[in-house]
Design a protein around this motif. Structure first.
Motif, PDB file in Angstrom:
ATOM      1  N   LEU A  55      -1.929  11.769   7.592  1.00  0.00           N
ATOM      2  CA  LEU A  55      -1.678  10.455   6.976  1.00  0.00           C
ATOM      3  C   LEU A  55      -2.445  10.395   5.665  1.00  0.00           C
ATOM      4  CD1 LEU A  55      -0.842   7.403   6.931  1.00  0.00           C
ATOM      5  CD2 LEU A  55      -2.952   6.956   8.218  1.00  0.00           C
ATOM      6  N   LEU A  56      -1.766   9.983   4.584  1.00  0.00           N
ATOM      7  CA  LEU A  56      -2.404   9.859   3.277  1.00  0.00           C
ATOM      8  C   LEU A  56      -2.191   8.448   2.744  1.00  0.00           C
ATOM      9  CD1 LEU A  56      -0.433  12.751   3.205  1.00  0.00           C
ATOM     10  CD2 LEU A  56      -2.287  13.258   1.605  1.00  0.00           C
ATOM     11  N   VAL A  57      -3.258   7.837   2.266  1.00  0.00           N
ATOM     12  CA  VAL A  57      -3.186   6.484   1.704  1.00  0.00           C
ATOM     13  C   VAL A  57      -3.779   6.511   0.307  1.00  0.00           C
ATOM     14  CG1 VAL A  57      -3.832   4.069   1.971  1.00  0.00           C
ATOM     15  CG2 VAL A  57      -3.325   5.450   4.003  1.00  0.00           C
ATOM     16  N   GLN A  58      -2.993   6.078  -0.673  1.00  0.00           N
ATOM     17  CA  GLN A  58      -3.427   6.064  -2.071  1.00  0.00           C
ATOM     18  C   GLN A  58      -4.227   4.798  -2.389  1.00  0.00           C
ATOM     19  OE1 GLN A  58      -1.727   9.708  -3.221  1.00  0.00           O
ATOM     20  NE2 GLN A  58      -2.949   8.329  -4.477  1.00  0.00           N
ATOM     21  N   GLY A  59      -5.060   4.894  -3.403  1.00  0.00           N
ATOM     22  CA  GLY A  59      -5.725   3.718  -3.957  1.00  0.00           C
ATOM     23  C   GLY A  59      -6.603   2.967  -2.987  1.00  0.00           C
ATOM     24  N   VAL A  60      -7.267   3.683  -2.084  1.00  0.00           N
ATOM     25  CA  VAL A  60      -8.099   2.994  -1.097  1.00  0.00           C
ATOM     26  C   VAL A  60      -9.293   2.312  -1.771  1.00  0.00           C
ATOM     27  CG1 VAL A  60      -9.387   3.245   1.064  1.00  0.00           C
ATOM     28  CG2 VAL A  60      -7.369   4.651   0.660  1.00  0.00           C
ATOM     29  N   VAL A  89       0.842  -1.194   0.000  1.00  0.00           N
ATOM     30  CA  VAL A  89       0.000   0.000   0.000  1.00  0.00           C
ATOM     31  C   VAL A  89       0.880   1.248   0.000  1.00  0.00           C
ATOM     32  CG1 VAL A  89      -1.739   1.315   1.276  1.00  0.00           C
ATOM     33  CG2 VAL A  89      -1.893  -1.186   1.158  1.00  0.00           C
ATOM     34  N   GLU A  90       0.586   2.197  -0.885  1.00  0.00           N
ATOM     35  CA  GLU A  90       1.333   3.455  -0.943  1.00  0.00           C
ATOM     36  C   GLU A  90       0.766   4.427   0.092  1.00  0.00           C
ATOM     37  OE1 GLU A  90       2.359   7.126  -4.047  1.00  0.00           O
ATOM     38  OE2 GLU A  90       1.382   5.299  -4.779  1.00  0.00           O
ATOM     39  N   SER A  91       1.595   4.834   1.021  1.00  0.00           N
ATOM     40  CA  SER A  91       1.135   5.726   2.091  1.00  0.00           C
ATOM     41  C   SER A  91       2.236   6.721   2.447  1.00  0.00           C
ATOM     42  CB  SER A  91       0.726   4.919   3.328  1.00  0.00           C
ATOM     43  OG  SER A  91       1.812   4.142   3.797  1.00  0.00           O
ATOM     44  N   ARG A  92       1.800   7.853   3.012  1.00  0.00           N
ATOM     45  CA  ARG A  92       2.726   8.914   3.409  1.00  0.00           C
ATOM     46  C   ARG A  92       2.235   9.564   4.694  1.00  0.00           C
ATOM     47  NH1 ARG A  92       1.800  12.763  -1.270  1.00  0.00           N
ATOM     48  NH2 ARG A  92      -0.129  11.554  -1.378  1.00  0.00           N
ATOM     49  N   ILE A  93       3.161  10.114   5.461  1.00  0.00           N
ATOM     50  CA  ILE A  93       2.835  10.975   6.590  1.00  0.00           C
ATOM     51  C   ILE A  93       3.572  12.294   6.378  1.00  0.00           C
ATOM     52  CG2 ILE A  93       3.128  11.371   9.057  1.00  0.00           C
ATOM     53  CD1 ILE A  93       2.750   8.396   9.530  1.00  0.00           C
ATOM     54  N   VAL A  94       2.832  13.392   6.477  1.00  0.00           N
ATOM     55  CA  VAL A  94       3.414  14.727   6.330  1.00  0.00           C
ATOM     56  C   VAL A  94       3.261  15.452   7.664  1.00  0.00           C
ATOM     57  CG1 VAL A  94       3.286  16.943   5.135  1.00  0.00           C
ATOM     58  CG2 VAL A  94       2.882  14.809   3.865  1.00  0.00           C
ATOM     59  N   ILE A  95       4.371  15.961   8.181  1.00  0.00           N
ATOM     60  CA  ILE A  95       4.384  16.679   9.452  1.00  0.00           C
ATOM     61  C   ILE A  95       4.880  18.100   9.208  1.00  0.00           C
ATOM     62  CG2 ILE A  95       5.243  16.710  11.831  1.00  0.00           C
ATOM     63  CD1 ILE A  95       5.889  13.708  11.488  1.00  0.00           C
ATOM     64  N   GLN A  96       4.125  19.074   9.681  1.00  0.00           N
ATOM     65  CA  GLN A  96       4.566  20.462   9.587  1.00  0.00           C
ATOM     66  C   GLN A  96       5.081  20.903  10.949  1.00  0.00           C
ATOM     67  OE1 GLN A  96       1.558  23.427   8.781  1.00  0.00           O
ATOM     68  NE2 GLN A  96       3.070  24.940   8.083  1.00  0.00           N
ATOM     69  N   SER A  97       6.310  21.435  10.961  1.00  0.00           N
ATOM     70  CA  SER A  97       6.894  21.903  12.226  1.00  0.00           C
ATOM     71  C   SER A  97       7.258  23.376  12.187  1.00  0.00           C
ATOM     72  CB  SER A  97       8.141  21.077  12.566  1.00  0.00           C
ATOM     73  OG  SER A  97       9.060  21.060  11.495  1.00  0.00           O
ATOM     74  N   GLY A  98       7.011  24.033  11.067  1.00  0.00           N
ATOM     75  CA  GLY A  98       7.245  25.459  10.921  1.00  0.00           C
ATOM     76  C   GLY A  98       6.491  25.949   9.708  1.00  0.00           C
ATOM     77  N   GLU A  99       6.493  27.260   9.475  1.00  0.00           N
ATOM     78  CA  GLU A  99       5.696  27.812   8.378  1.00  0.00           C
ATOM     79  C   GLU A  99       6.028  27.164   7.049  1.00  0.00           C
ATOM     80  OE1 GLU A  99       4.667  32.137   6.275  1.00  0.00           O
ATOM     81  OE2 GLU A  99       5.932  32.040   8.064  1.00  0.00           O
ATOM     82  N   GLN A 100       7.303  26.928   6.767  1.00  0.00           N
ATOM     83  CA  GLN A 100       7.721  26.275   5.531  1.00  0.00           C
ATOM     84  C   GLN A 100       8.580  25.051   5.826  1.00  0.00           C
ATOM     85  OE1 GLN A 100       9.609  29.258   3.067  1.00  0.00           O
ATOM     86  NE2 GLN A 100       7.694  30.351   2.689  1.00  0.00           N
ATOM     87  N   ASP A 101       8.368  24.463   6.977  1.00  0.00           N
ATOM     88  CA  ASP A 101       9.177  23.323   7.415  1.00  0.00           C
ATOM     89  C   ASP A 101       8.285  22.078   7.463  1.00  0.00           C
ATOM     90  OD1 ASP A 101      11.031  21.618   8.404  1.00  0.00           O
ATOM     91  OD2 ASP A 101      11.370  22.666  10.304  1.00  0.00           O
ATOM     92  N   TYR A 102       8.448  21.213   6.471  1.00  0.00           N
ATOM     93  CA  TYR A 102       7.637  20.003   6.363  1.00  0.00           C
ATOM     94  C   TYR A 102       8.546  18.782   6.339  1.00  0.00           C
ATOM     95  CZ  TYR A 102       3.472  22.745   5.131  1.00  0.00           C
ATOM     96  OH  TYR A 102       2.410  23.607   5.144  1.00  0.00           O
ATOM     97  N   THR A 103       8.105  17.715   6.979  1.00  0.00           N
ATOM     98  CA  THR A 103       8.783  16.423   6.943  1.00  0.00           C
ATOM     99  C   THR A 103       7.885  15.422   6.241  1.00  0.00           C
ATOM    100  OG1 THR A 103       9.949  16.870   9.023  1.00  0.00           O
ATOM    101  CG2 THR A 103       9.804  14.569   8.312  1.00  0.00           C
ATOM    102  N   LEU A 104       8.458  14.693   5.298  1.00  0.00           N
ATOM    103  CA  LEU A 104       7.719  13.667   4.563  1.00  0.00           C
ATOM    104  C   LEU A 104       8.268  12.297   4.919  1.00  0.00           C
ATOM    105  CD1 LEU A 104       5.775  12.665   2.311  1.00  0.00           C
ATOM    106  CD2 LEU A 104       7.654  13.054   0.694  1.00  0.00           C
ATOM    107  N   LYS A 105       7.380  11.396   5.327  1.00  0.00           N
ATOM    108  CA  LYS A 105       7.758  10.018   5.604  1.00  0.00           C
ATOM    109  C   LYS A 105       6.911   9.090   4.728  1.00  0.00           C
ATOM    110  CE  LYS A 105       9.018  10.915  10.440  1.00  0.00           C
ATOM    111  NZ  LYS A 105       8.828  10.497  11.855  1.00  0.00           N
ATOM    112  N   ASN A 106       7.567   8.108   4.122  1.00  0.00           N
ATOM    113  CA  ASN A 106       6.871   7.163   3.245  1.00  0.00           C
ATOM    114  C   ASN A 106       6.700   5.819   3.931  1.00  0.00           C
ATOM    115  OD1 ASN A 106       6.614   8.740   0.695  1.00  0.00           O
ATOM    116  ND2 ASN A 106       8.844   8.789   0.816  1.00  0.00           N
ATOM    117  N   GLY A 107       5.525   5.203   3.710  1.00  0.00           N
ATOM    118  CA  GLY A 107       5.248   3.905   4.277  1.00  0.00           C
ATOM    119  C   GLY A 107       5.944   2.800   3.503  1.00  0.00           C
ATOM    120  N   PRO A 108       5.791   1.544   3.926  1.00  0.00           N
ATOM    121  CA  PRO A 108       4.889   1.134   5.004  1.00  0.00           C
ATOM    122  C   PRO A 108       5.387   1.553   6.384  1.00  0.00           C
ATOM    123  CG  PRO A 108       6.190  -0.729   4.245  1.00  0.00           C
ATOM    124  CD  PRO A 108       6.495   0.401   3.308  1.00  0.00           C
TER     125      PRO A 108
END
Length: 383
Positions: A87-92, A52-71
């Motif tokens: 949390l984002l999950v593709q193709g549900v 399953v294609e999934s991602r987690i995006v975390i914002q820690s500042g105005e233009q500060d984003y962290t991207l994590k890919n699953g699983p």
């Protein structure tokens, strides 16, 4: 069960005339405000799976984003901050039949245009940043509330923040500002920037995306059709070169070039090439295509099977398209069948099938239905 889209005061004709491919449109209370197709816990469970294609995006500042890919692992969720993550999950729709049924509410768009249904869950402040896409999207607010800001300014490839793991817009002048609630649907056309921020810890959004094909993809499809069809052997017929300098291309060459391409640019060539293109599964979908039933059903078993399973669903990754000439393409291939035109229309125009017993009165249609079931292009709807 099928879903009905509530247009309220907006007609379908108005939508296509004023909004489709032009500007965003917010339809209040368009779909159920208590959709129970999937829970946040179930969505997180999908994100643990390898395929399953999934991602987690975390914002820690105005233009500060962290991207994590699953699983992901359960520990990943336990380590998340209290706010500002998504949390984002593709193709549900390919994984959860109740989510696939959402497509019945959007049957005013061809099923073969569908990319997939992505579902996101966000806590307060969760967002993926301001961005734009090249496809059409309907954003169904399943639960919680979200603020959407939108713009059609600076939606260009040079307007991106540098050193950010996401393709986020640097300049984002807000033109529209809406708060959406459960049941609301927001339509966003290609090249409209959008930024959605969760306003509570229950924010869940289903993104029904429809792809926009590029000219090169269409040209490649025509080339593929010519490569497989005898019409592709049509020879280029040189024009009269009288008076043409030897190193120059005369305008007279246009007509014979178009003549050589004519088989692919006129029906049925163009229709078949298009149907092949729009039903061909992408790499991720191809890996999920169904295997034929083993052992297969027999024609004698079919009536009892239809009685025990009165409702059927199109296989979640199978794509179908019917050409004007009556050829049904399934997963990039023309299906050679003696089935009636009426049966092929039923198969192509539905995601959810009921009362299929009526098909059995026509022997050719019964045989075609048996083949579709044995190929698992359609499957029983499991409660």
């Amino acid at each position: 069960m099928p879903y009905k889209f509530n247009w309220t005061d907006l007609t379908l004709e108005q939508f296509f005339r004023e909004y489709w491919n032009r500007k965003p449109c917010l339809i209040r209370s368009a779909l159920p405000d208590d959709f129970d197709g999937i829970t946040p816990e179930e969505l997180a469970g999908l994100a643990l799976e390898e395929q399953v294609e999934s991602r987690i995006v975390i914002q820690s500042g105005e233009q500060d984003y962290t991207l994590k890919n699953g699983p992901f692992h359960e520990d990943d969720f336990a380590a998340l901050p209290q706010r500002d993550w998504t949390l984002l999950v593709q193709g549900v729709d390919r994984l959860v039949p109740s989510v696939q049924k959402l497509l019945t509410a959007f049957d005013f768009i061809p099923y073969w245009r569908l990319d997939d249904i992505m579902i996101s869950y966000a806590v307060t402040g969760g967002n993926v940043g301001p961005h734009f896409d090249h496809y059409h999207v309907f954003l169904y607010q399943v639960a919680g509330t979200r603020r959407w800001t939108l713009t059609n300014q600076h939606c260009t490839l040079d307007n991106y923040l540098e050193n950010v793991p996401l393709r986020l817009m640097r300049e984002f002048p807000i033109m529209l500002d809406w708060i959406v609630e459960p049941g609301d649907v927001l339509y966003i056309p290609p090249l409209w920037g959008h930024h959605g921020v969760a306003l509570d810890d229950d924010c869940m959004t289903a993104s029904i995306g429809y792809r926009s094909l590029r000219a090169r993809e269409i040209a490649e499809a025509l080339a593929d059709w010519l490569a497989e069809n005898p019409a592709g052997n049509t020879l280029f017929a040189d024009p009269d070169y009288t008076g043409t300098p030897p190193g120059e291309i005369p305008e007279r060459v246009h007509a014979p070039i178009l003549s050589a391409l004519a088989p692919a640019l006129s029906s049925p060539g163009l229709d078949e090439a298009w149907a092949q293109l729009v039903t061909l599964p992408d790499q991720a979908a191809a890996e999920l295509l169904p295997e034929p039933l083993d052992p297969p059903l027999s024609l004698e078993m079919l009536p009892e099977k239809l009685q025990s399973s009165p409702v059927w669903l199109r296989d979640s990754v199978t794509r179908m398209a019917l050409t004007p000439q009556g050829t049904l393409f399934i997963n990039g291939m023309a299906w050679e069948t003696a089935a009636s035109a009426a049966f092929k229309r039923i198969l192509a125009n539905s995601i959810l099938y009921e009362e299929l017993e009526a098909v059995l009165t026509n022997p050719q249609d019964a045989q075609a239905l048996l083949h579709a079931i044995n190929q698992q292009w359609i499957v029983p709807d499991e409660p």
